[in-house]
Design a protein around this motif. Sequence first.
Motif, PDB file in Angstrom:
ATOM      1  N   LEU A 259      -2.070 -29.234   5.257  1.00 61.17           N
ATOM      2  CA  LEU A 259      -2.171 -28.857   6.660  1.00 61.17           C
ATOM      3  C   LEU A 259      -1.491 -29.943   7.492  1.00 61.17           C
ATOM      4  O   LEU A 259      -1.722 -31.132   7.265  1.00 61.17           O
ATOM      5  N   PHE A 260      -0.610 -29.533   8.420  1.00 61.25           N
ATOM      6  CA  PHE A 260       0.055 -30.571   9.213  1.00 61.25           C
ATOM      7  C   PHE A 260      -0.917 -31.192  10.219  1.00 61.25           C
ATOM      8  O   PHE A 260      -1.920 -30.596  10.611  1.00 61.25           O
ATOM      9  N   LYS A 261      -0.585 -32.404  10.637  1.00 61.58           N
ATOM     10  CA  LYS A 261      -1.394 -33.133  11.623  1.00 61.58           C
ATOM     11  C   LYS A 261      -0.551 -33.336  12.877  1.00 61.58           C
ATOM     12  O   LYS A 261       0.628 -33.692  12.801  1.00 61.58           O
ATOM     13  N   SER A 262      -1.142 -33.090  14.041  1.00 60.42           N
ATOM     14  CA  SER A 262      -0.414 -33.313  15.294  1.00 60.42           C
ATOM     15  C   SER A 262      -1.121 -34.385  16.120  1.00 60.42           C
ATOM     16  O   SER A 262      -2.348 -34.436  16.174  1.00 60.42           O
TER      17      SER A 262
ATOM     18  N   THR B 176      -7.525 -28.294  11.547  1.00 56.22           N
ATOM     19  CA  THR B 176      -6.801 -29.349  12.242  1.00 56.22           C
ATOM     20  C   THR B 176      -6.800 -29.053  13.734  1.00 56.22           C
ATOM     21  O   THR B 176      -6.833 -27.888  14.154  1.00 56.22           O
ATOM     22  N   THR B 177      -6.797 -30.112  14.530  1.00 57.78           N
ATOM     23  CA  THR B 177      -6.763 -29.967  15.992  1.00 57.78           C
ATOM     24  C   THR B 177      -5.324 -29.917  16.465  1.00 57.78           C
ATOM     25  O   THR B 177      -4.490 -30.727  16.034  1.00 57.78           O
ATOM     26  N   LEU B 178      -5.030 -28.985  17.341  1.00 62.43           N
ATOM     27  CA  LEU B 178      -3.706 -28.877  17.955  1.00 62.43           C
ATOM     28  C   LEU B 178      -3.724 -29.700  19.241  1.00 62.43           C
ATOM     29  O   LEU B 178      -4.179 -29.234  20.289  1.00 62.43           O
ATOM     30  N   ASN B 179      -3.247 -30.936  19.144  1.00 59.84           N
ATOM     31  CA  ASN B 179      -3.381 -31.882  20.249  1.00 59.84           C
ATOM     32  C   ASN B 179      -2.344 -31.701  21.349  1.00 59.84           C
ATOM     33  O   ASN B 179      -2.388 -32.425  22.350  1.00 59.84           O
ATOM     34  N   ASN B 180      -1.402 -30.785  21.153  1.00 56.36           N
ATOM     35  CA  ASN B 180      -0.349 -30.607  22.151  1.00 56.36           C
ATOM     36  C   ASN B 180      -0.323 -29.182  22.701  1.00 56.36           C
ATOM     37  O   ASN B 180       0.733 -28.615  22.985  1.00 56.36           O
ATOM     38  N   ILE B 181      -1.517 -28.594  22.842  1.00 60.76           N
ATOM     39  CA  ILE B 181      -1.684 -27.322  23.551  1.00 60.76           C
ATOM     40  C   ILE B 181      -2.241 -27.652  24.936  1.00 60.76           C
ATOM     41  O   ILE B 181      -3.246 -28.353  25.060  1.00 60.76           O
TER      42      ILE B 181
END
Length: 643
Positions: free
Chosen positions: A503-506, A535-540
């Motif tokens: 899973l990618f990390k942002s 995972t958390t989408l930190n750039n939404i």
Amino acid sequence: MNPKAFVLLLMLFSTSVLSLAQSRQQEYSVRSKKAIRLFEESENYFIRRQYGQAVQLLKESLGKEEDFLEAHLRLGAIYRAVGQYDEALAHLEQANQLADGAPNPQALFSLGELYWQLGKYEQAEKQMTQFLSLQPRQKALVSIAENIVADAAFALEQLKNPLPFKPEPLPAEVNEAALQYFPVLTVDQQNLIFTRRLTPGPQDDEDLVISRRDEQGNWQAPVSISSNINTEGNEGTSTISADGRTLIFTSCRGRNGYGSCDLFISYKTGNEWSEPKNLGPIINSAAWESQPALSADGRTLYFVSNRPGGVGQNDIYRSMQDETGNWEVVENLGKTVNTSFDEVSPFIHANGQTLYFGSNGRRGMGGYDLFVTEQEEEGWQEPRNLGYPINNHEDQVSLFVTADGEEGYYAYEEKGGGANDRSLLYRFKIPEAVQVRNRSNYVSGKVYDAETKKPLGAAVTLFDIVDEQVVNKVSSDSVNGTYYIVLTEGSEYALYVNKPGYLFKSLAFNYGTNNTLEPIAIDVYLEPIRAGVSTTLNNIFFETDEYQLQPKSETELERVVQFLKENPKVAIEIAGHTDNVGNASYNQQLSEKRARAVYNFLVEAGISPSRLQAKGYGQSKPIAPNDTEENRQKNRRIEFRVL
């Protein structure tokens, strides 16, 4: 202008004028046949550059006629050519005095040129102005004289407003050899790589060495960078990526190449450097390639070449890597940067926008000066001289500026006469007036498997979410997981760490112009793809109390689309969360609408609705206490979870 070119023209001028006088004795300034015979005997030695014999004959000639103007001029030319400037000045000033009654153009030009080379700007301007007043016919010399007059005026203005400049040599442990030059540092300023020559002989071996800081911040004695890189041949003028894992250097003999000097590349994995490879015919040619400069991520290369078809003699060129890592066709930086003379030693700052280089073809203080230009959307700005006393009448040809823009490193040559020559490394505080417009910081850490805790080699990509473009792209070390990536002032960034099967990390960075330039350390743990991981989408991004996606969210959303396309069997839940400010029922509805907004974007991008679920959790699942604004911001988030 180039002092070496000056010396050559001076010698050509001296030879032509004095050879003409040889057959027209009535034009000599003296009548003594013995003095004239000795002077004429010196000419063949002078032309063949057998200066010792020429000097002996000329001194004997002056012993017969001490006011022999032509002999003083020739001695001045010889002493200047071999770097004995005091002797050259004495003879040329004597020649100028002897011609005072009827100004001699050669005496005026020769002395004016030497004054310029020695930084005696007022005298140079005066002599060349008088030379031009005689309306000489030699166009090449007129052009040089006009340039010196203009440059001298520029230099005198610079002297009125000197920049604060207090260079200090690096410790003796670093400057231990006769010659050390072309310094470069990794972005963390913990590793200094430079070219070293143990003795000053031009045929002596050049090697690349590295000095590292100890725990107290002191530079240690340099050692060979690698037995894979250094050979019995010459290795020098190198550049290194910000993370210290990609090295490009120059090799002129001992390796197979395309021209007189070629560029080679080596990669570091763990503690080992790979066997260097020639960069190939896209970069190298049958001509001379040297003085490379890499961008922070190692994907853009600047270098110097004298290949045909350039703007001048030595020009700065650039090549960039494509998405597959191959170097693209080389481009000349053009006439905004390159001149009809020489541009040398490019250095691209960690911000990727600021280019420093040396030039002898622009208005300056003498010899090679250092210049700086900024890359903008429409191209390179007109380069500006870094000013006095960073530049002076001597050659300044290399500069490295740290990512934070605070310090510069360079080499300074101390003339000691042949075997006693030394070149030492110095550093100095960059004056505020010439600091980079956008300073840089860096993020570093290690990438691990979240379950096994083993280091991972992963792709680390930095996006400018305002301009919607990739800024840097590096890889973490496959042996130890280490990564470094540069952040530059002036924008908002999304950092993505991804590896197939995980899973990618942002991560998110809002990096304006008022940030404290301190390194950021973040270790990243990647979750293997399996049911239940999230995972958390930190750039939404949403406006307060709104659920419409802001345009700068698209970078993050496109990464989710890409992930789902690369993993077609994965289905996900899109989860909306809020903090506890306000009504719980309202927060629940808001979280649902925000999750649905992301769901709709993914469907419109071609992801099957059967693979997606949208759910709002309101304020029910905080990941931090709702006691500070920073923590509440963490709780206002979009996550996705593998189903």
